[in-house]
Design an enzyme around this catalytic site. Structure first.
Site, PDB file in Angstrom:
ATOM      1  N   ARG A  77      -3.276  -9.699   5.294  1.00  0.00           N
ATOM      2  CA  ARG A  77      -2.286  -8.575   4.741  1.00  0.00           C
ATOM      3  C   ARG A  77      -2.947  -7.701   3.987  1.00  0.00           C
ATOM      4  O   ARG A  77      -2.466  -6.934   2.856  1.00  0.00           O
ATOM      5  CB  ARG A  77      -0.757  -9.050   4.242  1.00  0.00           C
ATOM      6  CG  ARG A  77      -0.199  -9.823   4.853  1.00  0.00           C
ATOM      7  CD  ARG A  77       0.195  -9.453   6.164  1.00  0.00           C
ATOM      8  NE  ARG A  77       1.016 -10.371   7.320  1.00  0.00           N
ATOM      9  CZ  ARG A  77       0.346 -11.085   8.061  1.00  0.00           C
ATOM     10  NH1 ARG A  77      -1.012 -10.863   8.228  1.00  0.00           N
ATOM     11  NH2 ARG A  77       0.807 -11.897   8.586  1.00  0.00           N
ATOM     12  N   SER A  93       9.587  -8.904   6.803  1.00  0.00           N
ATOM     13  CA  SER A  93       9.140  -9.803   5.961  1.00  0.00           C
ATOM     14  C   SER A  93       8.779  -9.146   4.599  1.00  0.00           C
ATOM     15  O   SER A  93       7.776  -8.326   4.383  1.00  0.00           O
ATOM     16  CB  SER A  93       7.842 -10.632   6.254  1.00  0.00           C
ATOM     17  OG  SER A  93       8.141 -11.405   7.594  1.00  0.00           O
ATOM     18  N   GLU A 147       5.195  -8.056   0.165  1.00  0.00           N
ATOM     19  CA  GLU A 147       4.400  -7.520   1.123  1.00  0.00           C
ATOM     20  C   GLU A 147       4.481  -5.988   1.215  1.00  0.00           C
ATOM     21  O   GLU A 147       3.784  -5.312   1.822  1.00  0.00           O
ATOM     22  CB  GLU A 147       4.421  -8.413   2.506  1.00  0.00           C
ATOM     23  CG  GLU A 147       3.762  -7.814   3.494  1.00  0.00           C
ATOM     24  CD  GLU A 147       3.966  -8.846   4.875  1.00  0.00           C
ATOM     25  OE1 GLU A 147       3.994  -8.185   5.995  1.00  0.00           O
ATOM     26  OE2 GLU A 147       4.126  -9.843   4.498  1.00  0.00           O
TER      27      GLU A 147
END
Length: 337
Positions: free
Chosen positions: A162, A237, A333
Site C-alpha cells: 500500500r 478498508s 490506509e
C-alpha cells in the site's frame, strides 16, 4: 475551464463528508491540466481523483483540481500479452470490466475497488492476492512545478505494501495522468488462492474458472461485506493490515492462539486488521453517525451527518484499543486531510 469559489465537495468524496474547497476546477485534457498548473503557480493546490481514499476533516484551503481525464487504448500487442493505457480519470472498476470484456487478464482480483485509475499506483492497491505492481508497466505524470511530462517505470515507482514513491519523497510533486498495464491475452494466470474466492466458485459449481468467473466471485464477496459508497458513506478498508516481526507475532500468538495470520517472509508476518478490530469489540458499533460497518470491521462508515473529525476520532480510539489489547499498531490506509 472555470474556477469556482467555496465549492462543496460532498459529492467528490466517498465518505460523503460535507466540506468545501476554497477554489475548485475540473480538468478534462492534459492541455487544461497544464494550463491550470501554469496559471496558478503561486497558489496552494490540492489534486483530487475519485475521492475514495481520503477522509476530509476540514475545508480545503486551496485550489482543488479534479483530474477528470478519460480514455482507454491498447498501446502494444504481443502474442500472449497486451499493453493497455487508461487515463487517470477512468473509474477503476469500469476499467477492470473493460479489460475482462476484452479477455485481458490480470486485474480481475481487483474488481469493485472504489476510485479512479490515476490514484491506484499511489496506494499500490491490492486485494485477494493481487496488487497493482503485478501488472503495472509505467505511468505518465506531470510535474506540478514545471508542467514537464515524464514517465515512471515500475522500478522508479518503488512499490511497497500500500505504498509507492508518490506517497513518500515525491508526494505532492507529480500528478499521474495515465497508467499502462501489461495484461494476458491467453494462458491467464488465474489466482484463486484466497479461500473466499474458492468457496464462491465452488458454490457455483465452477471448477475451471475464467477471469470473468473470478471477477464475478470477487464482486459477490465484496458486495456481501462492503457497503456501497452511494448508499452508505465509506472509503473501503480504512486500515492497513499490519506486518509485524516474527518475534512480535510469536508473543501475541502465544496469548491469542486463534489469531489468523499470513507469513510474509522469514522474518515478518501479516495480521488481519479487521480481526484485531473485531476482537476489540468495535465491529458494528456506532457513535452517533460515525461507525464501524456491521459486516466488515476494517470499514468505517458515515451513517449520514458524521464529520471527518468524528470519524478520525473513532479511528484513533480503535487504534489505541487494538494496541492496548494486542500490542500491535494499525495504521490508516486512507489519507487524512
Amino acid at each position: 475551464m472555470e474556477i469556482q469559489s467555496c465549492y462543496p465537495l460532498k459529492e467528490y468524496n466517498t465518505f460523503g463528508i460535507a466540506a468545501n474547497a476554497k477554489e475548485f476546477t475540473a480538468v478534462h485534457t492534459i492541455d487544461e491540466l497544464t494550463e491550470v498548473l501554469k496559471e496558478n503557480t503561486s497558489k496552494q493546490l490540492f489534486i483530487l481523483g475519485g475521492g475514495s481514499n481520503m477522509l476530509l476533516t476540514q475545508d480545503i484551503d486551496a485550489l482543488v483540481i479534479h483530474v477528470d481525464l478519460k480514455g482507454i487504448k491498447t498501446t502494444q500487442q504481443e502474442n500472449d500479452f497486451v499493453h493497455v493505457e487508461a487515463m487517470a480519470g477512468e473509474n477503476w472498476h469500469e476499467f477492470v470490466l473493460h479489460c475482462i470484456d476484452n479477455n485481458f487478464g490480470g486485474l480481475e482480483n481487483l474488481s469493485l475497488i472504489p476510485g479512479n485509475v490515476g490514484t491506484t499506483p499511489i496506494q499500490n492497491i491490492g486485494a485477494y492476492g493481487t496488487e497493482i505492481k503485478d501488472t503495472f508497466v509505467s505511468c505518465q505524470v506531470i510535474e506540478i512545478a514545471t508542467q514537464k511530462i515524464v514517465t515512471f517505470t515500475k522500478e522508479e515507482c518503488q512499490f511497497g505494501y500500500r505504498d509507492s514513491i508518490f506517497k513518500g519523497e515525491l508526494k505532492d510533486k507529480y500528478i499521474i495522468t495515465s497508467v499502462v498495464f501489461k495484461l494476458t491475452k491467453v494462458n491467464h494466470k488465474i489466482n484463486t488462492a484466497y479461500g473466499d474466492i474458492t468457496t464462491e466458485l465452488t458454490k457455483n459449481n465452477i471448477t475451471t474458472p475464467t477471469i470473468k468467473d473470478v471477477s464475478n466471485a470477487v464482486i459477490t464477496i465484496r458486495q456481501s461485506k462492503l457497503p456501497d459508497p452511494k448508499e452508505l458513506g465509506n472509503s473501503g478498508s480504512f486500515f492497513k493490515n499490519p506486518i509485524i516481526t516474527k518475534e512480535a507475532f510469536d508473543r501475541v500468538y502465544s496469548l491469542h492462539p486463534g489469531m489468523p495470520h499470513y507469513v510474509v517472509s522469514d522474518t515478518t508476518v501479516k495480521v488481519p486488521a479487521g480481526w484485531l478490530i473485531e476482537q476489540s469489540g468495535f465491529k458494528g458499533k456506532r457513535f452517533d453517525d460515525a461507525g464501524v460497518h456491521t459486516k466488515q470491521a476494517l470499514v468505517l462508515v458515515n451513517y449520514g451527518t458524521a464529520t471527518g473529525q468524528e470519524l478520525l476520532n473513532l479511528s484513533k480510539k480503535i487504534q489505541d484499543t487494538v494496541y492496548k489489547n494486542f500490542g500491535i499498531r494499525i495504521e490508516a490506509e486512507v489519507n487524512i486531510i
